[in-house]
Enzyme design. Sequence first.
Site, mmCIF file in Angstrom:
data_model
loop_
_atom_site.group_PDB
_atom_site.id
_atom_site.type_symbol
_atom_site.label_atom_id
_atom_site.label_comp_id
_atom_site.label_asym_id
_atom_site.label_seq_id
_atom_site.Cartn_x
_atom_site.Cartn_y
_atom_site.Cartn_z
ATOM 1 C CB CYS A 1 3.521 0.088 -7.076
ATOM 2 S SG CYS A 1 3.930 -1.598 -7.509
ATOM 3 C CB VAL B 1 -1.315 3.025 4.890
ATOM 4 C CG1 VAL B 1 -1.993 1.872 5.611
ATOM 5 C CG2 VAL B 1 -2.352 4.059 4.471
ATOM 6 N N GLY B 2 1.891 2.512 5.451
ATOM 7 C CA GLY B 2 2.995 1.616 5.831
ATOM 8 C C GLY B 2 3.539 1.954 7.218
ATOM 9 N N GLY C 1 0.851 -1.197 0.000
ATOM 10 C CA GLY C 1 0.000 0.000 0.000
ATOM 11 C C GLY C 1 0.879 1.237 0.000
ATOM 12 C CD GLU D 1 7.079 -5.646 -1.677
ATOM 13 O OE1 GLU D 1 7.276 -4.860 -2.629
ATOM 14 O OE2 GLU D 1 7.908 -6.500 -1.330
#
Length: 453
Positions: free
Chosen positions: A244, A192-193, A188, A210
């Site tokens: 991504c 948020v990581g 994500g 990731e």
Amino acid sequence: MNPYAGLVSRLRAAWLAGRTRPMEYRASQLEALGRFLDEKKKSIMDALAADLHKPCFEVEVSEVILCKNELNHALSNLSSWMKDEHVDRNLVTQLDTAFIRKDPYGVVLIIGPWNYPVQLILVPLIGAIAAGNCVIIKPSEVSSCVEKLIAEILPSYLDKDCFAVVTGGVKETTELLENRFDYIFFTGNSSVGRIIMAAAAKHLTPVTLELGGKNPCYVAEDCDLQNVANRVAWGRFFNAGQTCIAPDYVLCSQETREKLLPALHHAITEFYGANPQESPDFARIVSDKQFQRLQALMDGGRVAIGGQTDEKERYIAPTVLVDVSLSAPIMQEEIFGPILPIVTVANVEEAIDFINARERPLAVYAFSSNKKVLNQVLKQTSSGGFGGNDTIMHMTLITLPFGGIGESGLGMYHGKFSFDTFSHHRTCLLRYTGLEKLNELRYPPYTQRNLGL
Ligand code: NAD
């Protein structure tokens, strides 16, 4: 009482009973996952069409085939991956057995994003099953049709005591994360990581993150620019730019830019026709929120190609921007949509400085017919992966690890790297019980004798 505590304990009980450890069990669950992909391919296509208007070919290559390749690779290599890895011994341990045991972690949590909502849940799941773990998966709530399909159908293929699906968004994920997991695999965005890593830290749970970022793409003067334009346009506009590792912006000289623009226009027209909105091969933006964010980003530069939008359909044409402001949001945040800014630089050194002045991206791309230039960019920059003379393709090779560095993530997976990610590499030394006299050299009371003098 946490709403997911019962579920996590159920999986933990199965894990402690050793249910997921035998190779035959792991293989049977992987085979069941393969049947899900084969038997439900039409439903997967339909769900991705509803969520993202994803073209069938793109579903085939970037969701289904990718998962099947991972699955077949894991099935073919499982027995060799699971074997203890014997290591060299020193003089003191010559008569012992020294090896690395690939132990499953236990109960694993996999959290996925919406852009490749099947692949980015199932590829980590394949690695986690192969490594012998119990798993809870949490697909993205944004790609709601895929979320529904995974929640309603996938569990009927897998052992329910060991594998489960949790649905929902921030609230549900926050509650889920209060539980103790043995490994968390998250795909994500970087902010948020950080939340995931902080939740994991409470239980000292290891993580793979990731994440995303802005992937620069340097184009040298010496290239066949139509070839470059085809490969850059494909990478940028595949899945309407919601990838991504898509090239986020191009760095090239002013002179190259003038030649690249008509080549990009030609590539876009060849791929999607004169009106890409009518093309069955061009996806849509996943949500109104993302559509509005992308529309606003276009203000950061002058439209050279495309620029048309249709809010009803969440359509944004393949767009190329020039004269972009470096302080505008388009050059500050990950674009994650079908917009490609071109930033001009004087030469490769300036391009490298530009890249190094920013966060370390998931991918750096460089195009040149001169290997020295490719090597210079490779050597003088840092990123999760590197692509020379193409975009995206480096992630399709199962023998290469995939992951980010710094702001673009931590850890890696794909193929054997997935198996290793989801395995604890346990240090094992089984000692020979004889020759106790030799051991006396290390026992107290310490005297000259201990030093072998
Ligand atoms: P996201 O971070 O918003 O959401 C990912 C997951 O986290 C979802 O399941 C979501 O429900 C959950 N989530 C969101 N906010 C949360 C919160 N506050 N607390 C707990 N959980 C939360 O990401 P996204 O928008 O779904 O995906 C796009 C991002 O993912 C982009 O940045 C992209 O670059 C990145 N991405 C990275 C990779 C990679 O392999 N490195 C692949 C695909 C996408």
